[in-house]
Design a protein around this motif. Structure first.
Motif, PDB file in Angstrom:
ATOM      1  N   GLN A  57       0.870  -1.171   0.000  1.00  0.00           N
ATOM      2  CA  GLN A  57       0.000   0.000   0.000  1.00  0.00           C
ATOM      3  C   GLN A  57       0.912   1.228   0.000  1.00  0.00           C
ATOM      4  O   GLN A  57       1.803   1.340   0.840  1.00  0.00           O
ATOM      5  CB  GLN A  57      -0.910   0.009   1.219  1.00  0.00           C
ATOM      6  N   ALA A  58       0.694   2.139  -0.932  1.00  0.00           N
ATOM      7  CA  ALA A  58       1.564   3.304  -1.048  1.00  0.00           C
ATOM      8  C   ALA A  58       0.730   4.576  -1.041  1.00  0.00           C
ATOM      9  O   ALA A  58      -0.419   4.591  -1.485  1.00  0.00           O
ATOM     10  CB  ALA A  58       2.401   3.232  -2.320  1.00  0.00           C
ATOM     11  N   SER A  59       1.332   5.640  -0.535  1.00  0.00           N
ATOM     12  CA  SER A  59       0.693   6.955  -0.557  1.00  0.00           C
ATOM     13  C   SER A  59       1.591   7.921  -1.321  1.00  0.00           C
ATOM     14  O   SER A  59       2.814   7.798  -1.318  1.00  0.00           O
ATOM     15  CB  SER A  59       0.455   7.466   0.866  1.00  0.00           C
ATOM     16  N   VAL A  60       0.954   8.899  -1.979  1.00  0.00           N
ATOM     17  CA  VAL A  60       1.672   9.889  -2.775  1.00  0.00           C
ATOM     18  C   VAL A  60       1.240  11.272  -2.287  1.00  0.00           C
ATOM     19  O   VAL A  60       0.042  11.568  -2.234  1.00  0.00           O
ATOM     20  CB  VAL A  60       1.378   9.744  -4.275  1.00  0.00           C
ATOM     21  N   SER A  61       2.206  12.108  -1.934  1.00  0.00           N
ATOM     22  CA  SER A  61       1.889  13.436  -1.412  1.00  0.00           C
ATOM     23  C   SER A  61       3.074  14.368  -1.622  1.00  0.00           C
ATOM     24  O   SER A  61       4.165  13.932  -2.007  1.00  0.00           O
ATOM     25  CB  SER A  61       1.545  13.363   0.082  1.00  0.00           C
ATOM     26  N   ALA A  62       2.872  15.654  -1.356  1.00  0.00           N
ATOM     27  CA  ALA A  62       3.927  16.650  -1.498  1.00  0.00           C
ATOM     28  C   ALA A  62       4.260  17.242  -0.142  1.00  0.00           C
ATOM     29  O   ALA A  62       3.401  17.364   0.741  1.00  0.00           O
ATOM     30  CB  ALA A  62       3.495  17.750  -2.451  1.00  0.00           C
ATOM     31  N   THR A 122       9.011  18.483  -2.535  1.00  0.00           N
ATOM     32  CA  THR A 122       9.278  17.118  -2.987  1.00  0.00           C
ATOM     33  C   THR A 122       7.957  16.368  -3.075  1.00  0.00           C
ATOM     34  O   THR A 122       7.134  16.456  -2.161  1.00  0.00           O
ATOM     35  CB  THR A 122      10.220  16.381  -2.015  1.00  0.00           C
ATOM     36  N   VAL A 123       7.757  15.653  -4.174  1.00  0.00           N
ATOM     37  CA  VAL A 123       6.619  14.744  -4.305  1.00  0.00           C
ATOM     38  C   VAL A 123       7.096  13.378  -3.846  1.00  0.00           C
ATOM     39  O   VAL A 123       7.981  12.784  -4.465  1.00  0.00           O
ATOM     40  CB  VAL A 123       6.087  14.700  -5.751  1.00  0.00           C
ATOM     41  N   TRP A 124       6.512  12.883  -2.750  1.00  0.00           N
ATOM     42  CA  TRP A 124       6.961  11.641  -2.129  1.00  0.00           C
ATOM     43  C   TRP A 124       6.041  10.483  -2.471  1.00  0.00           C
ATOM     44  O   TRP A 124       4.812  10.635  -2.489  1.00  0.00           O
ATOM     45  CB  TRP A 124       6.994  11.772  -0.607  1.00  0.00           C
ATOM     46  N   ALA A 125       6.616   9.331  -2.720  1.00  0.00           N
ATOM     47  CA  ALA A 125       5.894   8.057  -2.772  1.00  0.00           C
ATOM     48  C   ALA A 125       6.391   7.240  -1.590  1.00  0.00           C
ATOM     49  O   ALA A 125       7.596   7.017  -1.447  1.00  0.00           O
ATOM     50  CB  ALA A 125       6.168   7.328  -4.079  1.00  0.00           C
ATOM     51  N   GLN A 126       5.467   6.799  -0.753  1.00  0.00           N
ATOM     52  CA  GLN A 126       5.857   6.172   0.512  1.00  0.00           C
ATOM     53  C   GLN A 126       5.060   4.903   0.765  1.00  0.00           C
ATOM     54  O   GLN A 126       3.845   4.861   0.545  1.00  0.00           O
ATOM     55  CB  GLN A 126       5.626   7.166   1.659  1.00  0.00           C
ATOM     56  N   ALA A 127       5.771   3.877   1.226  1.00  0.00           N
ATOM     57  CA  ALA A 127       5.100   2.650   1.639  1.00  0.00           C
ATOM     58  C   ALA A 127       4.377   2.906   2.956  1.00  0.00           C
ATOM     59  O   ALA A 127       4.957   3.449   3.891  1.00  0.00           O
ATOM     60  CB  ALA A 127       6.109   1.520   1.785  1.00  0.00           C
ATOM     61  N   ASP A 128       3.098   2.521   3.036  1.00  0.00           N
ATOM     62  CA  ASP A 128       2.321   2.779   4.246  1.00  0.00           C
ATOM     63  C   ASP A 128       2.800   1.945   5.423  1.00  0.00           C
ATOM     64  O   ASP A 128       2.690   2.361   6.579  1.00  0.00           O
ATOM     65  CB  ASP A 128       0.835   2.516   3.982  1.00  0.00           C
TER      66      ASP A 128
END
Length: 333
Positions: free
Chosen positions: A80-85, A144-150
């Motif tokens: 599950q990943a989230s994308v945010s700035a 920064t636009v981050w992609a992060q594992a939940d």
């Protein structure tokens, strides 16, 4: 504002748009955990290495731009990943996350898929929208636009490690093409790093109106016996704000002779490149340095005095033993 190459972006983002369909990652693709990569490259910046990996643009107030990125799961299980700035800043030459201090740019950024479910070794595309308000102040801001594992990974000591990767955003707001990027090399010297490895240091002044990411290399020639070495690369880019000056250091190789050498340095940021040549010599460690003549004679004199004192002591012991032996002989007779 730059035109986008290759694939046209479709309309405005829709709230609640259907989730993208993940596609398998090709065999042999490197990486681990969650990754993010920029897909859309401005037409005018095809040869600009910064714009190929970061969102770099100048826009007028009231402009909206979009960029597609791909979010990848390189692991062998579903993620599950989230994308945010989040806001970013520049600290001591490094482009640094600053999550605790949001700036205006962060409020202008949105993504069409803030959350993703990615099967093992799969990827999905996400569109990043930057809507600059009509009353936005002129100037450059960073995010920064981050992609992060939940789900974080917990170590044996109980520390949770969060896997995330990001794409930098350098957005300048202003009329026309915005301020130009430029820099100057104001000095080249040689030194030794904390680990004892020789390095070349260059003083770089950002003379333009945009932040720069400096990378480059140095080659050594005309060394002792007409030897040469290198080129040696600056591994990590150094970010320098407009008007700021920073020293860029390029580590070389252990065991290089002190010199002198001719150092040919090339630094670049995007399409801007500067070169500088200087004669340098590396500091000699104290253990390797020759002893100056006065110190050498002092050492000789001290050593000679020590030998004389030792000889006198030995001779005194010999005389003492002889006298003792004679005394014993007379007592026995």
């Amino acid at each position: 504002m730059m035109k986008i190459a290759a694939v046209a972006l479709l309309g405005a983002l829709l709230v609640g748009a259907p989730s993208p369909t993940p596609t398998p990652i090709a065999d042999g693709s490197g990486g681990s955990g969650i990754g993010i990569q920029l897909l859309d490259i401005p037409v005018d910046a095809q040869d600009d290495s910064r714009a190929r990996t970061n969102i770099v643009d100048n826009v007028a107030p009231g402009t909206t731009i979009q960029r597609r990125v791909t979010i990848s799961n390189f692991d062998g299980g579903e993620q599950q990943a989230s994308v945010s700035a989040a806001a970013s800043t520049v600290v001591d030459g490094a482009f640094t996350p600053d999550d605790a201090h949001p700036n205006e740019l962060v409020s202008w950024i949105s993504v069409d898929h803030p959350t993703l479910t990615l099967p093992a070794r799969s990827a999905a595309d996400v569109t990043v929208t930057i809507a600059v308000p009509a009353d936005a102040p002129e100037g450059e801001q960073y995010a920064t636009v981050w992609a992060q594992a939940d789900a974080g990974r917990q170590t044996a000591s109980g520390v949770t490690i969060v896997n995330r990767s990001g794409i930098r955003v350098y957005l300048s707001v202003g009329a026309g093409n915005g301020p130009a990027s430029d820099f100057a090399i104001e000095g080249v010297t040689a030194s030794t790093g904390p680990d004892g490895v020789p390095q070349i240091d260059a003083v770089v002044h950002n003379t333009g109106g945009r932040a720069i990411d400096v990378k480059g290399s140095v080659a050594l020639r005309d060394g002792p016996g007409m030897t040469s070495a290198g080129p040696f690369d600056l591994g990590t880019a150094t970010t320098i704000l407009p008007g700021a000056t920073h020293t860029v250091s390029i580590p070389l190789a252990a065991g290089l002779s002190a010199g002198p050498w001719t150092a040919a340095l090339t630094l670049r940021s995007g399409l801007t490149e500067r070169t500088e040549t200087a004669t340098v010599a590396f500091p000699v460690a104290e253990a390797d340095a020759p002893v100056p003549a006065p110190q050498l004679w002092s050492a000789v004199l001290v050593a000679g005095a020590g030998l004389v004192a030792l000889s006198a002591l030995v001779w005194a012991l010999v005389l003492l033993r002889r006298r003792s032996s004679r005394a014993h002989a007379r007592a026995a007779g």
